[in-house]
Design a protein around this motif. Structure first.
Motif, PDB file in Angstrom:
ATOM      1  N   SER A   1     -13.170 -36.597  14.629  1.00 20.18           N
ATOM      2  CA  SER A   1     -13.958 -35.371  14.623  1.00 20.18           C
ATOM      3  C   SER A   1     -14.645 -35.179  15.957  1.00 20.18           C
ATOM      4  CB  SER A   1     -15.015 -35.409  13.515  1.00 20.18           C
ATOM      5  OG  SER A   1     -14.394 -35.496  12.262  1.00 20.18           O
TER       6      SER A   1
ATOM      7  N   GLY B   1     -12.917 -30.702  13.050  1.00 16.24           N
ATOM      8  CA  GLY B   1     -11.769 -31.592  13.194  1.00 16.24           C
ATOM      9  C   GLY B   1     -11.094 -31.437  14.540  1.00 16.24           C
TER      10      GLY B   1
ATOM     11  N   LYS C   1     -14.598 -39.507  10.649  1.00 17.84           N
ATOM     12  CA  LYS C   1     -15.190 -39.282   9.339  1.00 17.84           C
ATOM     13  C   LYS C   1     -14.387 -40.071   8.320  1.00 17.84           C
ATOM     14  CE  LYS C   1     -17.057 -34.689  10.048  1.00 17.84           C
ATOM     15  NZ  LYS C   1     -17.032 -33.279   9.579  1.00 17.84           N
TER      16      LYS C   1
END
Length: 121
Positions: A62, A68, A30
């Motif tokens: 991710s 995460g 991301k």
């Protein structure tokens, strides 16, 4: 540096990270960008001059579900066998330090760019 150059730089960073993370359990990164004029309200909370282009806030691995990646664990993550610790990250960044200062600055008072990068990496 304009927005197109920033996106090209970000794409190059993403591509290099994807190549280096082959075989990892996380399928994407991301990329988070900031608009400094919006982040620096009030203006007195930020360093001067405030950049007039989007800057990088972070680039995070991710999982497929959007969560995460947990902290490095060689048993759970198929990542680098010997990841560089944040304390030692500045030496490998030396060749691109000028670009990093321009495209990934710490905007806030009281923290250096280097401290910001250590936190974000």
């Amino acid at each position: 540096m304009g927005f197109k150059q920033l996106l090209a730089f970000a794409a190059a960073v993403v591509a290099s990270l994807v190549v280096s993370a082959q075989g990892s359990d996380f399928p994407m990164y991301k990329l988070s960008l900031m608009w400094p004029s919006s982040v620096c309200i009030p203006r007195s909370s930020c360093k001067s001059p405030i950049p007039t282009v989007f800057t990088i806030h972070g680039l995070w691995p991710s999982c497929a579900d959007g969560k995460g990646v947990p902290p490095y664990n060689p048993c759970a993550n198929k990542c680098f066998a010997n990841p560089t610790s944040p304390a030692n990250i500045l030496a490998p960044l030396q060749p691109i330090m000028t670009d990093l200062r321009r495209m990934w600055p710490n905007l806030y008072l009281g923290q250096s760019d280097e401290d910001f990068w250590k936190h974000e990496l």
